[in-house]
Design an enzyme around this catalytic site. Structure first.
Site, PDB file in Angstrom:
ATOM      1  CG  ASP A  19      -2.088   0.931   1.096  1.00  0.00           C
ATOM      2  OD1 ASP A  19      -2.384   1.372  -0.039  1.00  0.00           O
ATOM      3  OD2 ASP A  19      -2.707   1.247   2.130  1.00  0.00           O
ATOM      4  CG  ASN A  21       2.285   1.617  -5.066  1.00  0.00           C
ATOM      5  OD1 ASN A  21       3.202   1.425  -4.287  1.00  0.00           O
ATOM      6  ND2 ASN A  21       1.781   0.676  -5.835  1.00  0.00           N
ATOM      7  NE  ARG A  23      -1.469   6.540   1.413  1.00  0.00           N
ATOM      8  CZ  ARG A  23      -1.802   5.647   2.321  1.00  0.00           C
ATOM      9  NH1 ARG A  23      -1.752   5.967   3.600  1.00  0.00           N
ATOM     10  NH2 ARG A  23      -2.176   4.432   1.960  1.00  0.00           N
ATOM     11  CD1 TRP A  24       7.656   6.643  -2.369  1.00  0.00           C
ATOM     12  CD2 TRP A  24       7.121   7.014  -4.520  1.00  0.00           C
ATOM     13  NE1 TRP A  24       8.829   6.758  -3.081  1.00  0.00           N
ATOM     14  CE2 TRP A  24       8.522   6.984  -4.406  1.00  0.00           C
ATOM     15  CE3 TRP A  24       6.551   7.228  -5.773  1.00  0.00           C
ATOM     16  CZ2 TRP A  24       9.373   7.173  -5.505  1.00  0.00           C
ATOM     17  CZ3 TRP A  24       7.380   7.408  -6.866  1.00  0.00           C
ATOM     18  CH2 TRP A  24       8.779   7.384  -6.723  1.00  0.00           C
ATOM     19  CB  THR A  65     -12.492  -8.412  -5.447  1.00  0.00           C
ATOM     20  OG1 THR A  65     -12.423  -8.332  -4.011  1.00  0.00           O
ATOM     21  CG2 THR A  65     -11.988  -9.785  -5.876  1.00  0.00           C
ATOM     22  CG  ASN A  67      -7.653  -2.178  -5.386  1.00  0.00           C
ATOM     23  OD1 ASN A  67      -6.695  -2.906  -5.135  1.00  0.00           O
ATOM     24  ND2 ASN A  67      -8.065  -1.263  -4.513  1.00  0.00           N
ATOM     25  CD1 TRP A  68     -11.934  -5.553  -9.793  1.00  0.00           C
ATOM     26  CD2 TRP A  68     -11.023  -4.773 -11.690  1.00  0.00           C
ATOM     27  NE1 TRP A  68     -11.077  -6.527 -10.284  1.00  0.00           N
ATOM     28  CE2 TRP A  68     -10.514  -6.072 -11.448  1.00  0.00           C
ATOM     29  CE3 TRP A  68     -10.586  -4.080 -12.822  1.00  0.00           C
ATOM     30  CZ2 TRP A  68      -9.598  -6.685 -12.301  1.00  0.00           C
ATOM     31  CZ3 TRP A  68      -9.676  -4.699 -13.672  1.00  0.00           C
ATOM     32  CH2 TRP A  68      -9.199  -5.983 -13.418  1.00  0.00           C
ATOM     33  NE  ARG A 189      -8.144   0.358   5.350  1.00  0.00           N
ATOM     34  CZ  ARG A 189      -7.675   1.593   5.337  1.00  0.00           C
ATOM     35  NH1 ARG A 189      -7.774   2.337   6.432  1.00  0.00           N
ATOM     36  NH2 ARG A 189      -7.100   2.089   4.261  1.00  0.00           N
ATOM     37  CB  SER A 191      -7.576  -4.066   2.676  1.00  0.00           C
ATOM     38  OG  SER A 191      -7.476  -2.825   3.345  1.00  0.00           O
TER      39      SER A 191
HETATM   40  C1  IPE Z   1      -5.150  -2.924  -0.448  1.00  0.00           C
HETATM   41  O1  IPE Z   1      -4.857  -1.582  -0.619  1.00  0.00           O
HETATM   42  C2  IPE Z   1      -5.122  -3.638  -1.769  1.00  0.00           C
HETATM   43  C3  IPE Z   1      -3.808  -3.777  -2.397  1.00  0.00           C
HETATM   44  C4  IPE Z   1      -2.680  -3.427  -1.858  1.00  0.00           C
HETATM   45  C5  IPE Z   1      -3.800  -4.363  -3.707  1.00  0.00           C
HETATM   46  P1  IPE Z   1      -6.023  -0.480  -0.783  1.00  0.00           P
HETATM   47  O2  IPE Z   1      -5.367   0.841  -0.822  1.00  0.00           O
HETATM   48  O3  IPE Z   1      -6.888  -0.825  -1.931  1.00  0.00           O
HETATM   49  O4  IPE Z   1      -6.850  -0.713   0.557  1.00  0.00           O
HETATM   50  P2  IPE Z   1      -7.892   0.209   1.332  1.00  0.00           P
HETATM   51  O5  IPE Z   1      -8.968   0.545   0.338  1.00  0.00           O
HETATM   52  O6  IPE Z   1      -7.148   1.429   1.772  1.00  0.00           O
HETATM   53  O7  IPE Z   1      -8.364  -0.624   2.472  1.00  0.00           O
HETATM   54  C1  IPE Z   2      -1.316   0.319  -3.462  1.00  0.00           C
HETATM   55  O1  IPE Z   2      -1.129   1.688  -3.442  1.00  0.00           O
HETATM   56  C2  IPE Z   2      -1.561  -0.238  -4.843  1.00  0.00           C
HETATM   57  C3  IPE Z   2      -2.926  -0.747  -5.067  1.00  0.00           C
HETATM   58  C4  IPE Z   2      -3.862  -0.816  -4.184  1.00  0.00           C
HETATM   59  C5  IPE Z   2      -3.231  -1.225  -6.409  1.00  0.00           C
HETATM   60  P1  IPE Z   2      -2.364   2.694  -3.415  1.00  0.00           P
HETATM   61  O2  IPE Z   2      -2.737   3.022  -4.811  1.00  0.00           O
HETATM   62  O3  IPE Z   2      -3.471   2.156  -2.585  1.00  0.00           O
HETATM   63  O4  IPE Z   2      -1.709   3.966  -2.725  1.00  0.00           O
HETATM   64  P2  IPE Z   2      -2.395   4.951  -1.685  1.00  0.00           P
HETATM   65  O5  IPE Z   2      -2.974   4.119  -0.597  1.00  0.00           O
HETATM   66  O6  IPE Z   2      -3.457   5.689  -2.441  1.00  0.00           O
HETATM   67  O7  IPE Z   2      -1.293   5.833  -1.234  1.00  0.00           O
HETATM   68 MG    MG Z   3      -4.078   2.393  -0.654  1.00  0.00          MG
END
Ligand code: IPE
Ligand code: IPE
Ligand code: MG
Length: 226
Positions: A19, A21, A23-24, A65, A67-68, A189, A191
């Site tokens: 998690d 990416n 924010r980075w 599932t 993230n779509w 979390r 998740s």
């Molecule tokens: C969890 O990260 C899923 C993956 C790392 C692929 P999310 O960023 O989607 O999780 P939530 O929504 O903050 O719980």
């Molecule tokens: C994790 O990074 C990658 C995926 C969930 C696919 P995020 O995209 O969730 O990054 P933040 O949480 O918004 O920083």
């Molecule tokens: Mg995230």
């Protein structure tokens, strides 16, 4: 005291919720997509470190599932990165790493993995099948609830539904229990990740976003189980 963990007495299973990416990238005034690109590069780096540390099983949450619903352009970028990841066959072979995938089965009505990613996944699995070192499992279009419903439905067709029957019908029944569950970027979390397999695992939470999860971080997580 050695600065690195000593040789393991058994093969450890590390599972990472990658998690942070987005924010980075935000912190660098870059588009979120750049964060995902860096996250994929970091995974390739971490695989190398994990092999050096004698990790037996590394499982990573690449796309859930849930993230779509993200913006279409971001989803498309992440799909391309998974094609790239599963295309790293030469590197995986050099490291003797066998790659696997878990998620909603391609032939199930709910599955969302596009055909071109399916092809990359199938090819990578085939082309690394003979490797005998670390097993890298990428969870893509994965959700623990979907997995457990799938397992329960299949188990019910076979006979009495008990714990052993659920375990036999998980997406990858040969995956051992998770020893340490990692989540980056300060979120506390789970998740919907490997809820069954991580029932008894240690957890390692770090403030570092995934693109900065490095050897020192992995060592800190491994210290919980070695
Ligand atoms: C969890 O990260 C899923 C993956 C790392 C692929 P999310 O960023 O989607 O999780 P939530 O929504 O903050 O719980
Ligand atoms: C994790 O990074 C990658 C995926 C969930 C696919 P995020 O995209 O969730 O990054 P933040 O949480 O918004 O920083
Ligand atoms: Mg995230």
């Amino acid at each position: 005291m050695p600065s690195q963990p000593v040789a393991p007495s058994r093969m450890v299973h590390v599972a990472c919720i990658m998690d942070g990416n987005g924010r980075w990238a935000n912190r660098r005034n870059l588009p979120r997509t750049e964060g995902h690109t860096e996250g994929e590069e970091n995974l390739a780096r971490l695989v190398r470190v994990a092999v050096k540390r004698n990790v037996g099983w590394l499982t990573v949450f690449g796309f859930s599932t849930e993230n779509w619903v993200r913006p279409r352009g971001e989803v498309r970028h992440i799909l391309g990165l998974h094609k790239k990841l599963f295309g790293r066959v030469a590197e995986l072979n050099e490291l003797n790493v066998r790659i696997q995938w878990m998620g909603r089965p391609f032939d199930s009505p709910e599955a969302r993995t596009p055909k071109y990613v399916q092809r990359a996944i199938r090819k990578a699995i085939r082309d690394t099948a003979g490797n005998t070192g670390m097993v890298l499992t990428v969870a893509f279009d994965y959700g623990s609830h979907a997995e457990l419903v799938h397992a329960a439905q299949r188990a019910a067709q076979q006979g009495p539904v008990d714990e052993a029957a659920i375990e036999r019908n998980l997406y990858l029944p040969e995956l051992p229990r998770v020893d340490v569950l990692v989540r980056t970027s300060g979120e506390l979390r789970i998740s919907n990740f490997m809820l069954w397999q991580s029932a008894g695992s240690e957890v390692y939470f770090t403030e570092k976003p995934w693109p900065e999860f490095d050897a020192a971080e992995l060592d800190a997580a491994l210290l919980l189980v070695r």
